[in-house]
Motif scaffolding. Structure first.
Motif, short mmCIF file in Angstrom:
data_model
loop_
_atom_site.label_atom_id
_atom_site.label_comp_id
_atom_site.label_asym_id
_atom_site.label_seq_id
_atom_site.Cartn_x
_atom_site.Cartn_y
_atom_site.Cartn_z
N ARG A 185 0.85 -1.19 0.00
CA ARG A 185 0.00 0.00 0.00
C ARG A 185 0.88 1.25 0.00
NH1 ARG A 185 -2.04 0.76 4.39
NH2 ARG A 185 -1.18 -1.00 5.55
N GLU A 223 2.13 4.65 -2.60
CA GLU A 223 1.76 5.42 -3.79
C GLU A 223 2.70 5.17 -4.96
OE1 GLU A 223 0.88 10.10 -5.07
OE2 GLU A 223 1.14 9.54 -2.94
N LYS A 224 3.96 4.85 -4.68
CA LYS A 224 4.93 4.66 -5.77
C LYS A 224 4.61 3.46 -6.64
CE LYS A 224 8.48 1.93 -3.36
NZ LYS A 224 9.91 1.89 -2.98
N ILE A 245 1.56 2.80 -7.76
CA ILE A 245 0.37 3.12 -8.54
C ILE A 245 0.79 3.58 -9.93
CG2 ILE A 245 -1.71 4.53 -8.68
CD1 ILE A 245 -1.71 2.51 -6.40
N TYR A 265 -10.00 2.30 -7.78
CA TYR A 265 -9.33 3.44 -8.42
C TYR A 265 -9.01 3.07 -9.86
CZ TYR A 265 -5.57 6.75 -9.52
OH TYR A 265 -4.78 7.70 -10.12
N GLN A 283 -9.43 8.61 -12.01
CA GLN A 283 -8.34 9.58 -11.97
C GLN A 283 -8.70 10.84 -12.75
OE1 GLN A 283 -4.67 8.24 -13.74
NE2 GLN A 283 -3.45 9.78 -12.71
N THR A 304 -9.59 11.83 -5.76
CA THR A 304 -8.97 10.57 -5.39
C THR A 304 -8.09 10.67 -4.14
OG1 THR A 304 -7.10 11.02 -6.87
CG2 THR A 304 -8.96 9.80 -7.80
N PHE A 318 -5.56 7.84 -1.79
CA PHE A 318 -4.11 7.90 -1.56
C PHE A 318 -3.75 8.10 -0.09
CE2 PHE A 318 -4.30 8.75 -6.11
CZ PHE A 318 -3.24 8.01 -6.57
N ARG A 319 -4.69 8.65 0.70
CA ARG A 319 -4.40 8.84 2.13
C ARG A 319 -4.26 7.49 2.85
NH1 ARG A 319 -7.84 13.39 1.76
NH2 ARG A 319 -9.69 12.21 2.43
N LEU A 340 -2.78 4.90 1.52
CA LEU A 340 -1.57 4.23 1.05
C LEU A 340 -0.41 4.64 1.95
CD1 LEU A 340 -2.02 4.63 -2.82
CD2 LEU A 340 -2.94 2.89 -1.28
N ASP A 341 -0.47 4.16 3.19
CA ASP A 341 0.45 4.61 4.23
C ASP A 341 1.39 3.52 4.71
OD1 ASP A 341 -1.45 3.02 5.37
OD2 ASP A 341 -2.06 4.45 6.92
#
Length: 534
Positions: A349, A351-352, A354, A371, A407, A412, A416-417, A419-420
């Motif tokens: 999880r 962001e990189k 995605i 998404y 997107q 969105t 992304f919040r 994806l921690d």
């Protein structure tokens, strides 16, 4: 004559021995020594009766573990153990035969350079891997301190292995030496009839799946995989998949049996999966075609069994139905493919990971986000929506909220919040080993026509059925799949060593994880026929 190193192992059942030999009850330590002396007498009697005893070069024993070096044929070795198992009705010898090296207690004995020159074995110290553990029955002749030590040691092992990140499947760990031998088949035929998992196996056309379950303080077990989860595989597990079918012009049942190895499956699990696959094959009277599948490298045949294959990270115990919703671990799934098929894979999880050209599902348990990247295609979006609906159906009536985010449309940020996940939290950074070999097909022959096994390249380029000879074993490498073809008139040595040579061959190639299928002459499948004409 072959020089063979044989490792023997015997198991004493103290209760039965006690009845026949009146072992004293006053001290368990004394009982151990009495059993030890009794076993010494039994072994001496066996050796005296053995007609080829002069071919025993050396033998050693410690308690119930034995090591024997013999300058004999395999038939003569078999005669020794057949004689040994007739000596005492409560004593059973099990054994492994090794051609080049064997492990005895804390030493590994092997044929090195000195053996070729003066027939002297080399040895080195050996430490058992922490991933495995062997148990003694409580009725065996060992002092109580031994069992106390086992419990302490196993708890320590579980703590240690629990702190160590799961390693990816290492094809070099696999040991196939037990495949194909007569004694191995006889043992499996007896064992398979006692395996409860096989009682309903192959009775009617369809797919059946079993998972190899490792109980930390107990044993490894074969358990049925729920039908609603068919197509979902946890990368920390190994599975057995049986496809039962009929040809259009026949009522006879035919089978394909696959063992599937997850990327982070333990050596215990995938070794058991391989062993149990052969056992299931034996249970079905050697009718199935056997296949090896590795995560991310599945055969075309295997993929046809499912609408989609989903890779879940971890083990099956981490699934939603097995935990409370508030304890569910969030998962991020990546959907990538086209009309020919969409692959679903759990990823970190972060962001990189995605990509704007694919679709992703963030599963939070009671809230699911889809998404859609701006460059994603229709097949990926449809497959993702189907997956969301299947997840909702699995949640046992719980209220599950779903949100679809595009997107292009924006909004969105909430996706992304979540994806921690931190770097390296759960996933290995190492990429899957991909096959980049695009060279020509290769056909190898395994034959003992000249008195000893010889493995040689038979042909490169286009291969036809006329290139195969029913007197030998052939290994056909298409670089995308490997076929082990066993002729109807092969010798016992050729048949026994077929998978071993195939396995060792793949280890030295740039494509060790490709699917492997073992076929008998006259039972060739569609994949094999297509490879011949490709």
């Amino acid at each position: 004559m072959k020089k063979v190193v044989a490792e023997t192992k015997s198991k004493l059942q103290l209760k039965n021995m006690k009845r026949e030999n009146t072992v004293p009850n006053s001290s368990k330590i004394l009982r151990v020594h009495v059993c030890d002396l009794r076993l010494f007498d039994i072994l001496e009697n066996i050796i005296k009766k053995y007609e080829h005893k002069k071919k025993i070069v050396a033998h050693f024993r410690y308690r119930d573990d034995g090591f024997m070096a013999m300058k004999a044929t395999e038939t003569e070795i078999m005669q020794f153990f057949e004689l040994a198992n007739l000596e005492h009705k409560y004593l059973k010898f099990t054994y492994n035969i090794h051609l080049n090296e064997a492990v005895f207690l804390n030493t590994r004995d092997l044929k090195g350079q000195r053996f070729n020159q003066i027939e002297v074995l080399d040895f080195e110290t050996f430490i058992k891997p922490i991933e495995t553990f062997m148990y003694l029955h409580r009725s065996s002749a060992h002092p109580n301190a031994t069992f106390t030590g086992f419990i302490k040691g196993e708890i320590s092992r579980c703590v240690i292995t629990g702190l160590i990140k799961q390693k990816q499947y290492d094809w070099k760990d696999s040991n196939l030496e037990f495949f194909g031998s007569k004694e191995e088949r006889d043992v499996k035929k007896s064992a398979s009839s006692c395996e409860r998992a096989w009682k309903a196996a192959g009775l009617k056309p369809g797919i059946q799946i079993w998972r190899i379950v490792y109980y930390c303080l107990h044993f490894i077990k074969v358990t049925s995989w729920p039908e609603e989860d068919y197509g979902k595989f946890f990368d920390g597990n190994s599975y057995i998949v049986l496809n039962t079918y009929k040809k259009e012009d026949s009522d006879a049942l035919l089978y394909d049996v696959h063992f599937w190895i997850g990327k982070y499956s333990t050596q215990d699990e995938y070794a058991t999966a391989a062993y149990k696959t052969v056992e299931l094959d034996t249970y079905l009277d050697d009718a199935p075609v056997q296949h090896r599948e590795v995560q991310g490298h599945e055969s075309k045949l295997f993929k046809t069994y499912f609408n989609a294959i989903t890779y879940m990270h971890g083990g099956a115990e981490s699934g939603f139905r097995r935990v409370k919703p508030e304890q569910y671990k969030p998962r991020l799934f990546h959907f990538h493919g086209d009309k020919r098929g969409v692959m679903v894979k759990e990823i970190p999880r972060m962001e990189k990971y995605i990509d704007d050209t694919d679709v992703y599902i963030l599963d939070l348990g009671l809230h699911i986000y889809q998404y859609n990247g701006q460059g994603s295609n229709k097949d990926e979006r449809v497959r993702a929506l189907q997956y969301v609906n299947s997840l909702r159906a699995e949640r046992s009536g719980k209220a599950v909220k779903t949100t679809v985010l595009d997107q292009v449309a924006g909004g969105t940020g909430v996706f992304f919040r979540h994806l921690d996940q931190t770097e390296g939290e759960d996933f290995e950074s190492e990429e899957d080993m991909e096959s980049t070999d695009v060279s020509e097909h290769e056909l190898y022959r395994l034959s003992d026509a000249e008195g000893s096994l010889k493995f040689s390249l038979e042909k490169e380029g286009p291969v036809g059925l006329k290139d195969f000879d029913g007197n030998d074993v052939f290994i056909f490498d298409t670089k995308q799949e490997l076929f082990v073809w066993v002729g109807n008139h092969t010798t016992h040595e050729e048949r026994k060593n077929a998978l071993i040579y195939a396995h060792n061959y793949l280890k030295e190639t740039s494509h060790p994880l490709i699917p492997v299928s073992c076929l008998n002459e006259g039972a060739e499948n569609k994949s094999f026929s297509m490879a011949l004409t490709a």
